[in-house]
Motif scaffolding. Sequence first.
Motif, PDB file in Angstrom:
ATOM      1  N   SER A 160       0.826  -1.218   0.000  1.00 29.30           N
ATOM      2  CA  SER A 160       0.000   0.000   0.000  1.00 29.30           C
ATOM      3  C   SER A 160       0.854   1.260   0.000  1.00 29.30           C
ATOM      4  CB  SER A 160      -0.936   0.003   1.216  1.00 29.30           C
ATOM      5  OG  SER A 160      -0.188  -0.007   2.411  1.00 29.30           O
ATOM      6  N   SER A 161       2.035   1.206   0.626  1.00 33.04           N
ATOM      7  CA  SER A 161       2.912   2.388   0.645  1.00 33.04           C
ATOM      8  C   SER A 161       3.530   2.637  -0.726  1.00 33.04           C
ATOM      9  CB  SER A 161       4.005   2.223   1.700  1.00 33.04           C
ATOM     10  OG  SER A 161       4.872   1.153   1.350  1.00 33.04           O
ATOM     11  N   ILE A 162       3.858   1.558  -1.448  1.00 36.05           N
ATOM     12  CA  ILE A 162       4.441   1.715  -2.781  1.00 36.05           C
ATOM     13  C   ILE A 162       3.394   2.208  -3.770  1.00 36.05           C
ATOM     14  CG2 ILE A 162       5.339   0.398  -4.755  1.00 36.05           C
ATOM     15  CD1 ILE A 162       7.032  -1.164  -2.836  1.00 36.05           C
ATOM     16  N   SER A 163       2.138   1.769  -3.616  1.00 34.87           N
ATOM     17  CA  SER A 163       1.095   2.116  -4.586  1.00 34.87           C
ATOM     18  C   SER A 163       0.797   3.609  -4.605  1.00 34.87           C
ATOM     19  CB  SER A 163      -0.190   1.338  -4.278  1.00 34.87           C
ATOM     20  OG  SER A 163      -0.690   1.702  -3.002  1.00 34.87           O
ATOM     21  N   GLY A 164       1.255   4.358  -3.597  1.00 35.62           N
ATOM     22  CA  GLY A 164       1.006   5.800  -3.577  1.00 35.62           C
ATOM     23  C   GLY A 164       2.003   6.594  -4.390  1.00 35.62           C
ATOM     24  N   TYR A 165       3.071   5.966  -4.866  1.00 39.83           N
ATOM     25  CA  TYR A 165       4.093   6.684  -5.621  1.00 39.83           C
ATOM     26  C   TYR A 165       3.841   6.567  -7.130  1.00 39.83           C
ATOM     27  CZ  TYR A 165       6.626   6.923  -1.209  1.00 39.83           C
ATOM     28  OH  TYR A 165       6.977   7.159   0.091  1.00 39.83           O
ATOM     29  N   LYS A 166       4.514   7.426  -7.880  1.00 37.16           N
ATOM     30  CA  LYS A 166       4.323   7.428  -9.325  1.00 37.16           C
ATOM     31  C   LYS A 166       4.899   6.172  -9.975  1.00 37.16           C
ATOM     32  CE  LYS A 166       8.536  10.173 -10.073  1.00 37.16           C
ATOM     33  NZ  LYS A 166       9.099  11.389 -10.677  1.00 37.16           N
ATOM     34  N   ASP A 167       5.924   5.568  -9.323  1.00 37.80           N
ATOM     35  CA  ASP A 167       6.513   4.343  -9.873  1.00 37.80           C
ATOM     36  C   ASP A 167       5.855   3.113  -9.234  1.00 37.80           C
ATOM     37  OD1 ASP A 167       7.527   4.850  -7.403  1.00 37.80           O
ATOM     38  OD2 ASP A 167       9.568   4.152  -7.853  1.00 37.80           O
ATOM     39  N   LEU A 212       4.279   0.814 -10.493  1.00 37.59           N
ATOM     40  CA  LEU A 212       4.420  -0.425 -11.255  1.00 37.59           C
ATOM     41  C   LEU A 212       5.693  -1.181 -10.877  1.00 37.59           C
ATOM     42  CD1 LEU A 212       3.252   0.754 -14.798  1.00 37.59           C
ATOM     43  CD2 LEU A 212       1.997  -0.635 -13.149  1.00 37.59           C
ATOM     44  N   ASP A 213       6.585  -0.510 -10.172  1.00 35.71           N
ATOM     45  CA  ASP A 213       7.805  -1.169  -9.718  1.00 35.71           C
ATOM     46  C   ASP A 213       7.483  -2.006  -8.475  1.00 35.71           C
ATOM     47  OD1 ASP A 213      10.334  -1.982  -9.202  1.00 35.71           O
ATOM     48  OD2 ASP A 213      11.020  -0.066  -8.377  1.00 35.71           O
ATOM     49  N   GLN A 214       7.174  -3.263  -8.704  1.00 33.64           N
ATOM     50  CA  GLN A 214       6.758  -4.153  -7.615  1.00 33.64           C
ATOM     51  C   GLN A 214       7.903  -5.041  -7.131  1.00 33.64           C
ATOM     52  OE1 GLN A 214       3.496  -4.471  -6.106  1.00 33.64           O
ATOM     53  NE2 GLN A 214       3.399  -2.443  -7.035  1.00 33.64           N
ATOM     54  N   GLY A 215       9.131  -4.666  -7.448  1.00 30.76           N
ATOM     55  CA  GLY A 215      10.287  -5.465  -7.049  1.00 30.76           C
ATOM     56  C   GLY A 215      10.367  -5.714  -5.550  1.00 30.76           C
ATOM     57  N   PRO A 216      10.301  -4.651  -4.719  1.00 34.18           N
ATOM     58  CA  PRO A 216      10.371  -4.873  -3.268  1.00 34.18           C
ATOM     59  C   PRO A 216       9.232  -5.744  -2.737  1.00 34.18           C
ATOM     60  CG  PRO A 216      10.732  -2.562  -3.784  1.00 34.18           C
ATOM     61  CD  PRO A 216      10.299  -3.220  -5.056  1.00 34.18           C
ATOM     62  N   VAL A 217       8.037  -5.560  -3.299  1.00 38.59           N
ATOM     63  CA  VAL A 217       6.887  -6.355  -2.856  1.00 38.59           C
ATOM     64  C   VAL A 217       7.085  -7.824  -3.213  1.00 38.59           C
ATOM     65  CG1 VAL A 217       4.392  -6.710  -3.071  1.00 38.59           C
ATOM     66  CG2 VAL A 217       5.330  -4.392  -3.056  1.00 38.59           C
ATOM     67  N   MET A 218       7.565  -8.085  -4.422  1.00 37.81           N
ATOM     68  CA  MET A 218       7.793  -9.473  -4.851  1.00 37.81           C
ATOM     69  C   MET A 218       8.906 -10.131  -4.030  1.00 37.81           C
ATOM     70  SD  MET A 218       5.465  -9.923  -6.981  1.00 37.81           S
ATOM     71  CE  MET A 218       5.908 -11.531  -7.594  1.00 37.81           C
TER      72      MET A 218
END
Length: 200
Positions: free
Chosen positions: A153-160, A162-168
Motif C-alpha cells: 500500500s505504501s508503494i502504490s502511492g508513488y508514481k513508480d 508499477l515497480d513491484q520489485g520490493p513487494v515481490m
Amino acid sequence: MGTLISTTLVAYGFAKYEAPLKSLWFAILMSTMMVPYFVTIIPLYNIYAKLKLINTFVPLVLPNMLAGSAFSIFLLLQFFKTFPAEIEEAARIDGCSELKILNNIVLPNTKAVLFVVAIFMFAWTWNDYFGPVIFLNDQNKYTLAVGLVFLNSSISGYKDALDQGPVMAMALLSVLPIIILYACFQKYFIKGIVDSGLKG
C-alpha cells in the motif's frame, strides 16, 4: 511446541478414555470448526483488552498453545483410534503409567502425524493476517504478512507504483520458510496424512 503438547493430550484423551458426556463434548469441539474466526474476534478483543494484552504477542500465541485447533485434534484422534490397544494393555500389565505409555510407546509411533500438525499450524500462523492486524498496534511488532500488505500500500502511492520489485522480494521471503519446511519433511507429511486416515 505448545500446540503439539496440548492437542496431543486432548486427542489421546478422546480416543482412549471413556468419560461422561464424552460424545457431547467431542461434538461441541468439532462444531467450533464451523464457527468463523471473525465471529469470535470482538469478544476475544474485549477479553484481551481487559487483561491489558493488546499490542502484545500473547493473543496470537496463547489460543494455539491451549489446544485451539479442533482440526489438529481431529487429525491426531484419527491416528490414535487406529493405534493397537493391545500394545497399551501390555504396557499397563508391565506397570507403565498412562503418561509413560503415551510418551514412550504412542508418541514415537506418531512422529509423522505430529509433523503434519506442526506444518499445518506453522503455515496457518505464519500466514495469519487478520489476528496480527487486530491485536497489534505497533508497526515494529507487525508480522511479515501484515508488513507485506503495508509495503504494497505504501508503494502504490508513488508514481513508480508499477515497480513491484520490493513487494515481490518480500512475498518470496514470506513463502520461503513454508516451501523449505515442506521440502525437508515431505515424506513425513505424506506418511502422516496416510496414517491419520485423511485420504482424498
